[in-house]
Design a protein around this motif. Sequence first.
Motif, short mmCIF file in Angstrom:
data_model
loop_
_atom_site.label_atom_id
_atom_site.label_comp_id
_atom_site.label_asym_id
_atom_site.label_seq_id
_atom_site.Cartn_x
_atom_site.Cartn_y
_atom_site.Cartn_z
N ALA A 15 -0.45 -6.41 -6.81
CA ALA A 15 0.41 -6.61 -5.64
C ALA A 15 -0.36 -7.17 -4.47
CB ALA A 15 1.02 -5.28 -5.20
N HIS A 16 0.38 -7.50 -3.45
CA HIS A 16 -0.14 -7.82 -2.13
C HIS A 16 -0.92 -6.62 -1.60
CE1 HIS A 16 0.20 -9.98 1.70
NE2 HIS A 16 0.21 -8.79 2.25
N ILE A 17 -1.82 -6.86 -0.68
CA ILE A 17 -2.58 -5.76 -0.06
C ILE A 17 -1.61 -4.76 0.58
CG2 ILE A 17 -2.90 -6.95 2.18
CD1 ILE A 17 -5.80 -5.73 2.07
N ASP A 18 -1.92 -3.47 0.44
CA ASP A 18 -1.16 -2.40 1.09
C ASP A 18 0.26 -2.17 0.58
OD1 ASP A 18 -2.87 -1.16 2.71
OD2 ASP A 18 -2.13 -1.96 4.61
N ALA A 19 0.63 -2.78 -0.54
CA ALA A 19 1.99 -2.59 -1.04
C ALA A 19 2.18 -1.17 -1.58
CB ALA A 19 2.31 -3.61 -2.12
N GLY A 20 1.04 -0.54 -1.95
CA GLY A 20 1.13 0.84 -2.44
C GLY A 20 0.65 1.03 -3.88
N LYS A 21 -0.16 0.11 -4.39
CA LYS A 21 -0.64 0.21 -5.79
C LYS A 21 -1.40 1.50 -6.05
CE LYS A 21 -2.89 -3.59 -4.99
NZ LYS A 21 -2.33 -3.95 -3.72
N THR A 22 -2.33 1.82 -5.15
CA THR A 22 -3.16 3.00 -5.39
C THR A 22 -2.32 4.27 -5.26
OG1 THR A 22 -5.09 1.79 -4.62
CG2 THR A 22 -5.27 4.18 -4.64
N VAL A 41 -4.24 7.89 -0.13
CA VAL A 41 -5.12 6.81 0.32
C VAL A 41 -5.60 7.10 1.75
CG1 VAL A 41 -5.18 4.36 0.92
CG2 VAL A 41 -3.95 5.10 -1.11
N ASP A 42 -4.66 7.58 2.59
CA ASP A 42 -4.98 7.75 4.00
C ASP A 42 -5.99 8.87 4.26
OD1 ASP A 42 -2.93 5.76 4.69
OD2 ASP A 42 -1.59 7.27 3.89
N LYS A 43 -6.14 9.75 3.26
CA LYS A 43 -7.14 10.82 3.43
C LYS A 43 -8.39 10.52 2.61
CE LYS A 43 -3.65 14.37 4.07
NZ LYS A 43 -2.75 15.07 3.16
N GLY A 44 -8.39 9.41 1.91
CA GLY A 44 -9.55 9.06 1.08
C GLY A 44 -9.71 9.99 -0.11
N ASP A 49 -9.51 5.00 -5.80
CA ASP A 49 -10.32 4.48 -4.69
C ASP A 49 -11.45 5.47 -4.45
OD1 ASP A 49 -8.68 2.30 -4.35
OD2 ASP A 49 -7.81 2.95 -2.45
N TYR A 50 -12.40 5.58 -5.40
CA TYR A 50 -13.40 6.65 -5.28
C TYR A 50 -14.65 6.23 -4.53
CZ TYR A 50 -15.16 4.17 -9.36
OH TYR A 50 -15.58 3.20 -10.19
N GLN A 55 -12.77 4.36 0.54
CA GLN A 55 -12.15 5.50 1.21
C GLN A 55 -12.15 5.29 2.72
OE1 GLN A 55 -14.46 8.63 -0.49
NE2 GLN A 55 -13.30 8.62 -2.39
N GLU A 56 -13.24 4.74 3.21
CA GLU A 56 -13.34 4.51 4.65
C GLU A 56 -12.34 3.46 5.13
OE1 GLU A 56 -17.11 3.22 6.62
OE2 GLU A 56 -17.70 5.08 5.60
N ARG A 57 -12.20 2.40 4.35
CA ARG A 57 -11.33 1.30 4.79
C ARG A 57 -9.87 1.51 4.37
NH1 ARG A 57 -14.43 -3.45 5.96
NH2 ARG A 57 -16.61 -3.06 5.52
N GLY A 58 -9.65 2.44 3.44
CA GLY A 58 -8.28 2.68 2.96
C GLY A 58 -7.74 1.52 2.13
N ILE A 59 -8.65 0.73 1.54
CA ILE A 59 -8.20 -0.35 0.66
C ILE A 59 -8.97 -0.28 -0.66
CG2 ILE A 59 -7.66 -1.93 2.56
CD1 ILE A 59 -10.24 -3.47 1.75
N THR A 60 -8.41 -0.91 -1.67
CA THR A 60 -9.11 -0.97 -2.95
C THR A 60 -10.00 -2.20 -2.95
OG1 THR A 60 -7.21 0.08 -3.95
CG2 THR A 60 -8.74 -0.99 -5.45
N ILE A 61 -11.23 -2.06 -3.42
CA ILE A 61 -12.16 -3.18 -3.46
C ILE A 61 -12.44 -3.58 -4.90
CG2 ILE A 61 -14.54 -3.87 -2.95
CD1 ILE A 61 -14.28 -2.09 -0.41
N GLN A 62 -12.70 -2.57 -5.73
CA GLN A 62 -12.91 -2.91 -7.14
C GLN A 62 -11.82 -2.27 -7.99
OE1 GLN A 62 -16.69 -1.32 -8.19
NE2 GLN A 62 -16.47 0.40 -6.81
N SER A 63 -11.47 -2.96 -9.07
CA SER A 63 -10.44 -2.40 -9.92
C SER A 63 -11.01 -1.16 -10.59
CB SER A 63 -9.99 -3.43 -10.95
OG SER A 63 -11.09 -3.92 -11.64
N ALA A 64 -10.16 -0.16 -10.80
CA ALA A 64 -10.61 1.06 -11.45
C ALA A 64 -9.72 1.34 -12.64
CB ALA A 64 -10.54 2.22 -10.47
N ALA A 65 -10.33 1.77 -13.74
CA ALA A 65 -9.57 2.04 -14.95
C ALA A 65 -9.41 3.54 -15.15
CB ALA A 65 -10.29 1.45 -16.15
N VAL A 66 -8.21 3.95 -15.54
CA VAL A 66 -7.97 5.35 -15.91
C VAL A 66 -7.11 5.36 -17.16
CG1 VAL A 66 -8.14 6.76 -13.84
CG2 VAL A 66 -6.14 5.35 -14.18
N THR A 67 -7.27 6.39 -17.96
CA THR A 67 -6.42 6.55 -19.13
C THR A 67 -5.69 7.87 -18.98
OG1 THR A 67 -8.10 5.44 -20.42
CG2 THR A 67 -6.40 6.59 -21.66
#
Length: 689
Positions: A15-22, A41-44, A49-50, A55-67
């Motif tokens: 998605a676009h930045i900040d749309a709510g993916k995380t 996200v707002d509390k880190g 977003d580990y 956490q500081e910027r409240g944005i995702t920088i690298q993609s993270a994988a979870v199963t």
Amino acid sequence: MAKNTRELRNIGIIAHIDAGKTTVTERMLFYSGYSHRIGEVDKGTTVTDYDPEEQERGITIQSAAVTFPYKNIDVNLIDTPGHVDFTAEVERSLRVLDGGVVVFSAREGVEAQSETVWRQADKYHVPRIAFINKMDREGADFGATVDEIRQRLEARPLVLTLPIGVGPPHFPDAFRGVVDLVAMKRLTFSEEKGALVTADAIPNDLVESAQKWRTHLLDELSHFSDELIQLLLDERPVPAQLIRKVIREATLHDMIVPVFAGSALDGIGVQPVMDAVVEYLPSPQDMPPVAGIDLSEKDAPIERKPSAAEPFCGLVFKIQADRHGDLHYVRVYSGELRAGTRVYNPGKDKKENVPQLWRVQADHREQVESVSAGDIIGIVGLRHSVTGDTLCDAKHPILLESITFPETVISMAIEPENSTERKKLADVLDMMRRQDPTFHAAESEETGQTLISGMGELHLEVIKHRLLREYRLNVRVHNPRVSYRETISQQVETTGQCHRTMGGQTLCGEVAIRLEPFDAGAKPVTVVAACGDALPPELLAAATETLQQQAEGGGLLGFPLMKVKITVIGGGYDAAHPNPIAFRMAASDAFNKALRAAGIVLLEPIMRLEITTPEEHLGDFVADLQKRRATITRTHNRGRNTVIDAQAPLAELFGYSSAMRGLSQGRATCTMEPSSYGPAPPEVLEGFV
Ligand SMILES: Nc1nc2c(ncn2[C@@H]2O[C@H](COP(=O)(O)OP(=O)(O)OP(=O)(O)O)[C@@H](O)[C@H]2O)c(=O)[nH]1
Ligand SMILES: [Mg+2]
């Protein structure tokens, strides 16, 4: 571990930045039982977003994988960043994923970056579903967003859940649930963060509108099923099971995009999206065979089915370095991969040991013994492989298409304080380069500076922070500047010679080349041979390899070359003493002569801009853009705002976000992304020659 690849989904959230993916990812993990505490996200405090920088910027920088498991299915999910500087993360994720959940903000609708990620998903034919999030925001508009998906993205949206109400909880008609148009039920979400879904009758005041949407849904689906048309013609009820089957088929073939409404923050409407992932997005077995080339059969095309019975092949799509060593993420396309075995990297012609396999869960991991076709896994211990490389069974070699990444557009010089720091810096940069294919670092022997390049101001700022804070390096960091490139102005043909005596041996060779502007290749420099059988293969190979290396070394000004093609058109050699070294020297001579004769064109990065502003500021923006050498391609209205599409050189756009806020009292928004390289003004070129 997945028992069967039918019971597996590999999906990405884009998605676009900040749309709510995380936030959506976080809710999915909670509802699936993977995490017992819900993060924000707002509390880190989210799982994906580990990283402290995230956490500081409240944005995702690298993609993270979870199963996580959901309804007997194992879902491998990749949460991607929305900021355009990290677009490579989206690109590589889409390359290896089977399905996508595209998140939109109901308030902003389809934004510039939504369009970019949508096109990326189109490129890899990734079937997708859409989640229209933030229905709890004031000004959210579900219908308008659906229309934009149809018009701007040229997709066929199919609404499956309809929002009930809109706006925050204190609004009289607040967003409070959805109507499931397949089951024709109202769904409400209660208990902690909406974990409990209750389905009941659609309230009377909503029946009419639900019926209207349902009719539209069935109409749309009738294009894809004769059985469904027949039932409609006979005016008989259409079973939910049939509807789901038709939706699945049409989604898998990328004909429709199921659309869901919700608010991830308030925990409304997310479980239907999870059900849709399981129900409508493909399992690895629904995917067509992966295509590659057979290196043992003169590069013939070859395919591998997504089955454990086939020979193993997979693609390295990401490398993550940490204190335990590099972790290579691999998508397994066919066969089985076992820990403790050896695989083959056909692109590098190297055997690799696979000591350990790890299933990665955001920031922690579990060791496994084997994985099968369709799965995504982390390997620790590979030595030669990088992102984009194929791994396969050595007895059955196959080379898959690599992943291409955009050119960098911005650079920054860094200087270590002393030689100990220089060594530390080199090691850290080397590690960063392995992880991030859109990050480059080159040391200049002349100046003692290291020039790092990346995709944008934020990208370099994050790297700078890492160097200074995470690795505590003592380095001086200069201001960013644009990354220039060089190309040539005209086609030339030259002949290079070598006539030398070295160690009593006479080295004789002649190479004729054509150097020409060329804008069609995927690579910046294309080297080909067109001289028939005039030269023996080993001499020709020596010449083309040298030309490739020379071209990669840069042009006359030392900037990387692009948009050029070099063709070996002839040559001569001493038949009694054919010598590849002589050929290398002759090729190098031909290249240097050609470069001088062909004329320098300095190229600068050009950005595509989309500025959304209230109409009253339009004039100020246009005037400002003109000062920045911009070309305005279009202005049009969207809702109450005016949208300006423009192209402008990056050199004129440093600090644009704050200038833009100044022009509009903070009311405008802007996205920019690299679009192309164009000729720089003459005065810039003069500064370098
Ligand atoms: N009101 C409201 N806010 C939301 C909703 N979902 C997410 N947010 C907020 O929107 C902001 C961005 O959310 P993220 O989940 O970080 O968005 P993202 O798409 O992952 O952002 P990037 O990874 O930086 O591209 C945060 O402040 C969230 O709390 C929602 O449904 N309603
Ligand atoms: Mg995010």
